[in-house]
Design a protein around this motif. Sequence first.
Motif, short mmCIF file in Angstrom:
data_model
loop_
_atom_site.label_atom_id
_atom_site.label_comp_id
_atom_site.label_asym_id
_atom_site.label_seq_id
_atom_site.Cartn_x
_atom_site.Cartn_y
_atom_site.Cartn_z
N ASP A 142 -30.23 18.33 -85.01
CA ASP A 142 -30.57 18.26 -83.59
C ASP A 142 -29.31 17.95 -82.77
OD1 ASP A 142 -31.46 17.53 -81.02
OD2 ASP A 142 -33.34 16.70 -81.79
N GLN A 143 -28.78 18.97 -82.07
CA GLN A 143 -27.52 18.77 -81.34
C GLN A 143 -27.68 17.78 -80.20
OE1 GLN A 143 -24.12 21.43 -80.87
NE2 GLN A 143 -24.84 21.84 -78.81
N ARG A 144 -28.87 17.70 -79.59
CA ARG A 144 -29.08 16.75 -78.50
C ARG A 144 -28.91 15.31 -79.00
NH1 ARG A 144 -32.86 13.45 -77.06
NH2 ARG A 144 -34.28 14.22 -78.67
N VAL A 145 -29.53 14.99 -80.12
CA VAL A 145 -29.39 13.65 -80.70
C VAL A 145 -27.94 13.41 -81.13
CG1 VAL A 145 -30.11 12.08 -82.55
CG2 VAL A 145 -31.80 13.57 -81.44
N LEU A 147 -25.20 14.62 -79.82
CA LEU A 147 -24.35 14.34 -78.66
C LEU A 147 -24.61 12.94 -78.11
CD1 LEU A 147 -24.51 17.80 -76.86
CD2 LEU A 147 -22.51 16.79 -77.96
N GLU A 148 -25.89 12.52 -78.10
CA GLU A 148 -26.22 11.18 -77.63
C GLU A 148 -25.57 10.11 -78.51
OE1 GLU A 148 -30.46 10.93 -77.62
OE2 GLU A 148 -30.70 12.13 -75.79
N ASP A 178 -18.03 15.97 -71.18
CA ASP A 178 -19.29 16.10 -71.91
C ASP A 178 -19.28 17.47 -72.56
OD1 ASP A 178 -21.84 16.60 -72.74
OD2 ASP A 178 -22.82 15.77 -70.99
N SER A 180 -21.27 19.32 -74.24
CA SER A 180 -22.36 20.26 -74.02
C SER A 180 -22.29 20.85 -72.62
CB SER A 180 -23.71 19.57 -74.23
OG SER A 180 -23.87 18.51 -73.32
N ASP A 185 -19.46 23.80 -78.36
CA ASP A 185 -20.61 23.75 -79.26
C ASP A 185 -20.21 23.11 -80.59
OD1 ASP A 185 -23.33 24.41 -79.87
OD2 ASP A 185 -22.55 25.92 -81.24
N ARG A 191 -20.78 18.96 -87.12
CA ARG A 191 -21.49 17.69 -86.93
C ARG A 191 -21.38 16.81 -88.17
NH1 ARG A 191 -27.06 20.34 -85.15
NH2 ARG A 191 -26.11 22.03 -83.99
#
Length: 246
Positions: A142-145, A147-148, A178, A180, A185, A191
């Motif tokens: 999960d790229q959103r998690v 990045l967070e 940021d 994103s 990417d 990751r």
Amino acid sequence: MSSVARRPQKTAMLLAQRIVGDINRRGNNVGDRLPPERAMLEEYEVGRGTLRESLRFLELQGVIQLKPGPGGGPVVQQPDATSLATALTLLLQFAEAPFRTIAEARGGLEPMMAQLAAERMSDAELADLKLSVDTMKENLADQRVFLEENKRFHDVIAHGSGNAMFGYLVDALLGILDGSAIGIDYPEVRRRAVHRAHLNIYEALAERDPARSAGAMADHVQQYLKYAEKKFPDILAAPIVWTNGH
């Protein structure tokens, strides 16, 4: 610009300084209401326009929030790095600086932060850092998690350095750069590499080893820059601009 004489400070700015001084003098805390407009006009002996300009400036700086309606008015807030990020973004935009500027600045600052954090981080901050490393590992798909947690990891170390300047600087720099938002990417293989780097930094910090912590962080930021230079050179070369995200 340096040859131009500084303009005298506006009355509204001087008043803003007095209001902040009075907040400190009274010992106001976050959530406390300041005196109503009528009382402030009498106390400071200024016009309504000047007072409102001062309060608006303080709101933009995150010092107060202006709540509308009956029982509203200025309420004390805790400033964060948002206004710093905006100011830096504007300075860098007018200097025609590329996004690479931010990445290079992190390469210089973050190893020093990690070095200090190795000696100063609390056990609670170390536990928070471990949680970030573990959460990233559990959510690599999960790229959103990702990045967070990437941002949180660097934030915790910056604030754990015990130097407030570093904490706010990293908040601001990460707000500008940021990945994103600017189009960098992170495929899953990248990751995983970031997670390994974070784990290595965490272990060095947990051992309270300043030199190893600084070295691990320097290597991590350098690897990020190399990856971005190889895969996204156009993004790093693009000029920094002030957008809604900043």
